[in-house]
Design a protein around this motif. Structure first.
Motif, mmCIF file in Angstrom:
data_model
loop_
_atom_site.group_PDB
_atom_site.id
_atom_site.type_symbol
_atom_site.label_atom_id
_atom_site.label_comp_id
_atom_site.label_asym_id
_atom_site.label_seq_id
_atom_site.Cartn_x
_atom_site.Cartn_y
_atom_site.Cartn_z
ATOM 1 N N LEU A 1 -4.883 -0.534 3.329
ATOM 2 C CA LEU A 1 -4.746 0.704 2.617
ATOM 3 C C LEU A 1 -5.358 1.928 3.266
ATOM 4 C CD1 LEU A 1 -4.268 2.220 0.186
ATOM 5 C CD2 LEU A 1 -6.692 1.388 -0.848
ATOM 6 N N VAL B 1 -12.111 -1.938 -3.831
ATOM 7 C CA VAL B 1 -11.285 -3.057 -4.060
ATOM 8 C C VAL B 1 -11.891 -3.962 -4.955
ATOM 9 C CG1 VAL B 1 -10.418 -5.021 -2.614
ATOM 10 C CG2 VAL B 1 -10.464 -2.850 -1.485
ATOM 11 N N ALA C 1 0.654 -1.212 0.001
ATOM 12 C CA ALA C 1 -0.012 -0.079 -0.056
ATOM 13 C C ALA C 1 0.829 1.197 0.110
ATOM 14 C CB ALA C 1 -0.916 0.118 0.999
ATOM 15 N N TYR D 1 -1.734 -6.492 -4.890
ATOM 16 C CA TYR D 1 -1.509 -7.689 -4.564
ATOM 17 C C TYR D 1 -1.100 -8.794 -5.758
ATOM 18 C CZ TYR D 1 -3.297 -12.050 -2.021
ATOM 19 O OH TYR D 1 -3.297 -13.133 -1.325
ATOM 20 N N VAL E 1 -3.157 -0.105 -3.309
ATOM 21 C CA VAL E 1 -2.701 -1.266 -2.783
ATOM 22 C C VAL E 1 -2.424 -2.274 -3.693
ATOM 23 C CG1 VAL E 1 -5.046 -2.053 -1.918
ATOM 24 C CG2 VAL E 1 -2.782 -2.934 -0.893
ATOM 25 N N LEU F 1 -7.499 -5.970 2.708
ATOM 26 C CA LEU F 1 -6.717 -4.836 1.970
ATOM 27 C C LEU F 1 -7.352 -3.518 2.035
ATOM 28 C CD1 LEU F 1 -6.359 -6.880 -1.438
ATOM 29 C CD2 LEU F 1 -4.862 -6.518 0.441
ATOM 30 N N HIS G 1 -10.621 -9.852 -4.875
ATOM 31 C CA HIS G 1 -9.722 -9.403 -3.666
ATOM 32 C C HIS G 1 -10.383 -8.922 -2.530
ATOM 33 C CE1 HIS G 1 -7.006 -9.933 -7.262
ATOM 34 N NE2 HIS G 1 -5.840 -10.329 -6.359
#
Length: 224
Positions: A175, A162, A97, A138, A136, A171, A166
């Protein structure tokens, strides 16, 4: 475009977001509410948007707007009713992030639906001087984004998104904590945000981060 009408504010921004394209009905418009709503309609038509009033639930203006024949916009894309939440900032770190000074194409795609935003989207989301664009990643792919604007000691949080693939991985919370750290470094001490009442997952997330409901608002429109 943001024009005062007494204590009200008539706003237009090319149709992008309800808040930026509605009349905020706080305070006294300096004239009878029915006359102020006529001015609201004229302003909206002059700027190519639909007439709309941003009304705090239970506010002095609400009864007068209803008496003038307006009604709650049940078809509003963001939901008929939203709540404003406020709370402290709990900064932290999170792998992948970061908060950038300028928005990337991935940030635009997640928050505005296109890697090539319109002029209205750019104006609403990137014209303020102290804005952070959080993302962020991944597995080396950007999967989440958020916008933060610091005004005085207040961080305004918006556009948290998001990717569905995910979600439920922590997350969003990670974030946000990185965004809080960015905001604290710029003088912020607390946060505020808006969320649709039907978005229970987001509401629960913000509650876990210490936020509580401050008030609710709805968008009202004139009869056809």
């Amino acid at each position: 475009m943001d024009i005062p009408l007494g204590g009200w504010r008539m706003r237009a921004a090319g149709g992008f977001t309800g808040r930026a394209n509605s009349t905020l009905t706080l305070g006294n418009p300096g004239m009878p509410i029915a006359d102020a709503l006529v001015r609201t309609v004229e302003f909206a038509h002059a700027h190519g948007i639909g007439p709309c009033a941003h009304v705090v639930v239970g506010s002095p203006a609400e009864a007068g707007i209803e008496a003038a024949g307006w009604h709650v916009d049940e078809t509003h894309p963001g939901g008929a009713e939203s709540l404003v939440m406020t709370g402290p900032l709990s900064p932290g770190e999170f792998p992948g992030a970061v908060v950038n000074a300028t928005p990337s194409s991935e940030w635009w795609e997640l928050t505005a639906g296109s890697t090539t935003p319109s002029d209205a989207q750019r104006h609403v989301l990137s014209s303020y001087p102290c804005v952070g664009y959080g993302v962020v990643s991944y597995d080396e792919a950007v999967v989440g984004a958020v916008r933060g604007a610091v005004i005085g000691d207040l961080l305004h949080v918006s556009r948290l998104a998001v990717r569905p693939s995910h979600r439920r991985l922590g997350l969003a919370g990670g974030l946000l904590r990185v965004l809080y750290a960015w905001a604290v470094a710029r003088g912020a001490q607390r946060q505020a945000l808006q969320v649709a009442t039907g978005n229970t997952a987001a509401i629960e997330l913000y509650k876990r981060l210490g936020c509580a409901e401050h008030h609710r608002y709805r968008y009202w429109v004139p009869a056809a």
